[in-house]
Design an enzyme around this catalytic site. Structure first.
Site, short mmCIF file in Angstrom:
data_model
loop_
_atom_site.label_atom_id
_atom_site.label_comp_id
_atom_site.label_asym_id
_atom_site.label_seq_id
_atom_site.Cartn_x
_atom_site.Cartn_y
_atom_site.Cartn_z
N SER A 73 0.83 -1.22 0.00
CA SER A 73 0.00 0.00 0.00
C SER A 73 0.86 1.26 0.00
CB SER A 73 -0.90 0.02 1.23
OG SER A 73 -1.72 -1.11 1.28
N1 SAH Z 1 -0.47 -5.53 3.82
C1 SAH Z 1 0.25 -5.74 2.59
C2 SAH Z 1 -0.53 -5.31 1.37
C3 SAH Z 1 -1.08 -6.51 0.75
S1 SAH Z 1 -1.99 -6.40 -0.75
C4 SAH Z 1 1.62 -5.08 2.64
O1 SAH Z 1 1.94 -4.40 3.62
O2 SAH Z 1 2.39 -5.28 1.70
C5 SAH Z 1 -3.27 -7.57 -0.33
C6 SAH Z 1 -2.83 -8.98 -0.07
O3 SAH Z 1 -3.98 -9.73 0.32
C7 SAH Z 1 -2.27 -9.70 -1.29
O4 SAH Z 1 -0.98 -10.17 -0.98
C8 SAH Z 1 -3.24 -10.84 -1.54
O5 SAH Z 1 -2.61 -12.01 -2.02
C9 SAH Z 1 -3.83 -11.05 -0.15
N2 SAH Z 1 -5.14 -11.72 -0.11
C10 SAH Z 1 -6.16 -11.63 -1.02
N3 SAH Z 1 -7.20 -12.39 -0.63
C11 SAH Z 1 -6.84 -12.97 0.54
C12 SAH Z 1 -7.49 -13.88 1.43
N4 SAH Z 1 -8.73 -14.37 1.20
N5 SAH Z 1 -6.83 -14.27 2.55
C13 SAH Z 1 -5.57 -13.81 2.81
N6 SAH Z 1 -4.91 -12.96 2.01
C14 SAH Z 1 -5.52 -12.54 0.89
#
Ligand code: SAH
Length: 238
Positions: A88
Site C-alpha cells: 500500500s
Molecule cells: N499488507 C500488505 C498489502 C497486501 S496487498 C503489505 O503491507 O504489503 C493484499 C494482499 O492480500 C495480497 O498479498 C493478496 O494475495 C492477499 N489476499 C487476497 N485475498 C486474501 C485472502 N482471502 N486471505 C488472505 N490474504 C488474501
C-alpha cells in the site's frame, strides 16, 4: 587575507554538510528518503500519532519489496510486488495504523500479509501480530523479510483470511489489506470487546475504508472514513 578566509569557509561548507548528513543518517541513505516520505506524504496529510510517525521513519520499506521495484519504495503510491498484490501507499499504511491504534498490550490480526511491511509496522506498536496471506510465495517471502529484520512477535500463516485465525482469537485489532465485498462474519466474531476492525470494503474497483468498533456490551458501531483502492480479497484459495 579576508577573501582567503572566506574562500576557506565556503569550501568547508559542503564538507560540513556531508559530515552532518552522515551523523544524522549514518550509512543508510534510505533514511533520508523516509524522513521525506513522513514529512511530505504523511504528516502533511494530518497523521499526528507520534508512534506511527516514528516507526514509519524507522522501518526500511524497501527491504520488503522485490529488488526490481525498490527504487519506488518511498514514492507516494502503491507498488506492485507480484502475484497481483501491491504494497500500500505509505500514507494509507499510516492512516490505517493510526485508526487501528495498536498498543503494546494488544494482539492484532492482519488479513493480506503481502510484502509483510504493514505487519512490521504493527509489530513495533502492538504486543503480538498474526497475519494471513493466501499466496504461498508471498507468505514465505514476507516471513523471511520479517525474520531477517528481527520482528519476532509477528507470525505469518499461509491460508484464507475469510476464516480468520481462531486459535489466537479474540483480537484487540483486526486490519484487512485486501477488500472483501462485506466484512467476513468470522472476523467480527474474532474481534474482542472494545476491539476495532479497519478494512476497505466494497465490490467495485474503489472501496470505502471503514472502522468497526465492538463495544464492551458486544454491540457494533460502524463508520466510513474515505474512499480507497485495494486489491479485492480472493475467496477460497482462488
Ligand atoms: N499488507 C500488505 C498489502 C497486501 S496487498 C503489505 O503491507 O504489503 C493484499 C494482499 O492480500 C495480497 O498479498 C493478496 O494475495 C492477499 N489476499 C487476497 N485475498 C486474501 C485472502 N482471502 N486471505 C488472505 N490474504 C488474501
Amino acid at each position: 587575507m579576508a577573501s582567503m578566509k572566506n574562500l576557506a569557509r565556503k569550501s568547508m561548507l559542503p564538507v560540513a554538510l556531508a559530515i552532518a548528513a552522515v551523523c544524522l543518517f549514518g550509512d543508510d541513505p534510505a533514511r533520508l528518503q523516509r524522513e521525506r516520505m513522513v514529512a511530505e506524504q504523511i504528516e502533511s496529510r494530518g497523521i499526528r500519532n507520534p508512534d506511527v510517525l516514528r516507526v514509519m521513519r524507522a522501518t526500511p520499506r524497501h527491504l520488503f519489496m522485490p529488488a526490481d521495484v525498490r527504487y519506488m519504495a518511498y514514492d507516494d503510491h502503491p507498488v506492485p510486488i507480484g502475484h497481483a498484490a501491491t504494497i500500500s501507499q505509505p500514507y494509507i499504511v499510516a492512516l490505517m495504523t493510526e485508526l487501528l491504534a495498536p498498543a503494546k498490550q494488544h494482539r492484532i490480526l492482519e488479513i493480506g500479509t503481502g510484502s509483510g511491511y504493514q505487519a512490521a509496522i504493527l509489530g513495533q506498536l502492538a504486543g503480538e501480530v498474526y497475519t494471513i496471506e493466501i499466496v504461498a510465495e508471498l507468505a514465505d517471502s514476507a516471513a523471511k523479510a520479517l525474520r531477517d529484520l528481527g520482528h519476532d512477535n509477528v507470525r505469518v500463516r499461509h491460508g484464507d483470511g475469510y476464516q480468520g485465525w481462531p486459535d489466537f482469537a479474540p483480537f484487540d485489532g483486526i486490519i484487512m489489506t485486501a477488500a472483501p465485498a462485506e466484512v467476513p462474519p468470522a472476523l467480527i466474531a474474532q474481534l474482542a470487546r472494545n476491539g476495532r476492525l479497519v478494512a476497505p470494503v466494497g465490490t467495485m474497483r474503489m472501496q470505502e475504508l471503514i472502522v468497526i468498533d465492538k463495544k464492551s456490551d458486544g454491540t457494533l458501531r460502524r463508520r466510513t472514513v474515505c474512499p480507497v483502492i485495494f486489491v479485492p480479497m480472493r475467496r477460497g484459495g482462488k
